[in-house]
Scaffold this motif. Structure first.
Motif, PDB file in Angstrom:
ATOM      1  N   SER A 454       0.828  -1.204   0.000  1.00 59.90           N
ATOM      2  CA  SER A 454       0.000   0.000   0.000  1.00 59.90           C
ATOM      3  C   SER A 454       0.862   1.253   0.000  1.00 59.90           C
ATOM      4  N   GLU A 455       0.223   2.387  -0.222  1.00 57.65           N
ATOM      5  CA  GLU A 455       0.926   3.656  -0.138  1.00 57.65           C
ATOM      6  C   GLU A 455       1.537   3.854   1.247  1.00 57.65           C
ATOM      7  N   GLY A 456       0.782   3.490   2.263  1.00 60.56           N
ATOM      8  CA  GLY A 456       1.283   3.615   3.631  1.00 60.56           C
ATOM      9  C   GLY A 456       2.526   2.787   3.874  1.00 60.56           C
ATOM     10  N   ASP A 457       2.561   1.583   3.291  1.00 64.57           N
ATOM     11  CA  ASP A 457       3.742   0.728   3.448  1.00 64.57           C
ATOM     12  C   ASP A 457       4.990   1.406   2.885  1.00 64.57           C
ATOM     13  N   SER A 460       5.910   4.717   4.996  1.00 67.45           N
ATOM     14  CA  SER A 460       6.446   4.445   6.336  1.00 67.45           C
ATOM     15  C   SER A 460       7.872   3.885   6.249  1.00 67.45           C
TER      16      SER A 460
END
Length: 505
Positions: A454-457, A460
């Protein structure tokens, strides 16, 4: 001085007998055939009114006939203008109008599409297809097998190659007989090509990599090639049994790594794998070494200069670098605006000077003057650095530099970090219009098959690796990155496609 600078050099290095090209499913082409066929094509061109100094444009499929057409242009003193087979009719009309060739050669299947276009309609057209047939081949068939080569000196024009045109209209880079011969001799010697070599030729021949680098090295070594019309991984892998070298783009190697039969035993006859035309990921370099025992030799060049640098034949082929400047090439890194020469590991504009560097852009003296320093160095548009050992590292293109909040960001640094993340197949980092920052750092990512990323992965993971101003504002996932025929990612198309991303949000 040789009567015909480059072709006389080629002919002097041809063996009296021997195979020039093995073509799967067809009869081999000998060096005697090369002499005779190129002479017949040269007679045909002369018979069609082509004179020394004229241009001959060609949009034809890959074939031995197309190579003979190129050699015939050298022999009759014309400048060869190869055109990408993917160009549309409208694009071709622009090139014909700009180059004003005496003759335009195309595939028979394209003739109707060009009849109504102004420049094409006003230019004499002949045809040549992938099987060596067509009106030009027919005229050449009954011509003599010997030809009195037109006198051409080192500085005479041998070819015009149009740049990719990622910003504005494509420009024609003028390459002389001396440019081509100097670079070919340097590469032949530096990469240790001899008459014992067999090169797998699976590159297109409308581009400098396949037409000049691969073909010239074979010709000047008196070597031979396995001539494949297009790149098919299984065919290339099979050909390694009878070959000694491969020249390719990074995509060749990533696709070959997916072949289950690739291992040390399958490439036991090979001595050299060369990559260029686009950056080779360090990950690909390491994976290839692990599977085959060979370290890929990466080099760096461009349409306007031929090859500028190469990792060493003997010595460390360092992943992520393009090696050292070639023996006859001066290379430096400068501050782009002032031209101040920068020191070790300082990032700036890569500039080159040498016998390989073109004379300028066809009929664009103002653009030519903009691209050269007063001392003759050509400003490549590439951003890079030279490390303490002398290896050249490319960071990106000057036009790809992102200025966000007044700070410079080089996409390559961020792409390297993203490509290391599990689940990432490849990435491209671009700058997009942003109301607050001017440009926003934006990552475009292609996931590996079945990866749950995901974008968050991504964000982060980068948070602990990159300064905040370098961290992408957004991550966009696409099934693939747009590439040109040589495998270069076309960031201009990504910028166009995603131009409204931050306005929309």
């Amino acid at each position: 001085m040789p009567a015909n600078w480059f072709f006389d050099l080629i002919e002097a290095n041809m063996p009296a007998r021997g195979v020039f090209a093995d073509i799967p499913g067809r009869a081999a082409v000998s060096y005697a055939d090369v002499r005779a066929l190129s002479a017949r094509f040269a007679h045909a061109l002369a018979g069609l009114g082509v004179r020394p100094g004229d241009r001959v444009a060609a949009q034809v499929e890959k074939s031995i006939g197309a190579l003979m057409l190129y050699l015939a242009c050298l022999r009759c003193g014309a400048a060869f203008v190869p055109l990408n087979t993917a160009y549309t009719a409208a694009e071709i009309d622009y090139f014909i109008a700009d180059a004003e060739p005496a003759l335009f050669i195309c595939d028979p299947g394209r003739v109707d599409a060009y009849r109504s276009l102004p420049a094409c309609a006003a230019t004499r057209r002949e045809t040549l297809d992938a099987d060596g047939a067509g009106s030009l081949a027919a005229q050449a068939a009954d011509m003599p097998a010997a030809f009195d080569n037109a006198p051409r000196g080192r500085d005479d024009l041998a070819a015009i190659l149009y740049t990719s045109g990622t910003t504005g209209r494509s420009k024609g880079a003028m390459l002389s007989h001396g440019n081509l011969s100097a670079n070919a001799l340097t590469l032949r010697d530096g990469w240790r090509f001899t008459r014992d070599d067999v090169l797998i030729h699976a590159l297109p021949i409308y581009h400098a990599h396949g037409l000049f680098v691969a073909t010239h090295v074979v010709l000047l070594a008196g070597a031979s090639m396995i001539f494949q019309r297009q790149f098919r991984p299984a065919d290339v892998l099979a050909a390694t049994r009878d070959a000694t070298a491969l020249m390719g783009v990074p995509t060749f190697y990533t696709r070959l790594l997916q072949e289950p039969g690739l291992d040390c035993a399958s490439v036991r006859n090979m001595r050299l794998f060369i990559s260029g035309s686009a950056p080779l990921l360090a990950e690909t370099h390491h994976a290839w070494k692990a599977r085959t025992g060979h370290a890929i030799l990466e080099r760096y060049g461009m349409t306007e200069t031929g090859m500028n640098t190469s990792n060493p034949y003997d010595g460390d082929r360092v992943a992520g670098t393009v090696g050292f400047p070639l023996p006859d090439v001066d290379l430096r890194v400068t501050e782009p605006e002032s031209g101040k020469i920068l020191g070790v590991d300082a990032v700036g504009m890569v500039e080159v000077r040498g016998p390989n560097v073109f004379s300028g852009y066809w009929r664009r003296p103002e653009k030519t003057a903009e691209e050269f320093r007063a001392d003759g160095f050509f400003m490549t548009g590439d951003i890079g650095r030279i490390d303490a050992r002398g290896y050249v590292h490319l960071v990106g293109r000057a036009k790809d530099l992102i200025i966000t909040g007044g700070l410079n960001v080089y996409p390559k640094e961020i792409e390297t970090e993203i490509d290391l993340l599990p689940g990432v197949a490849e990435s491209a980092v671009i700058g997009l219009p942003h109301q607050d920052f001017g440009e926003a750092v934006t990552a475009v990512v292609v996931r590996c098959a079945d990866a749950d990323l995901s974008e968050g992965d991504v964000l982060s993971a980068l948070a602990t690796r990159l300064a905040k101003f370098k961290t992408p504002k957004k991550v966009v996932f696409l099934p693939e990155l747009p590439r040109n025929a040589m495998g270069k990612v076309q960031k201009n198309l990504l910028r166009e496609r995603l131009a409204a991303l931050y306005r929309e949000s």
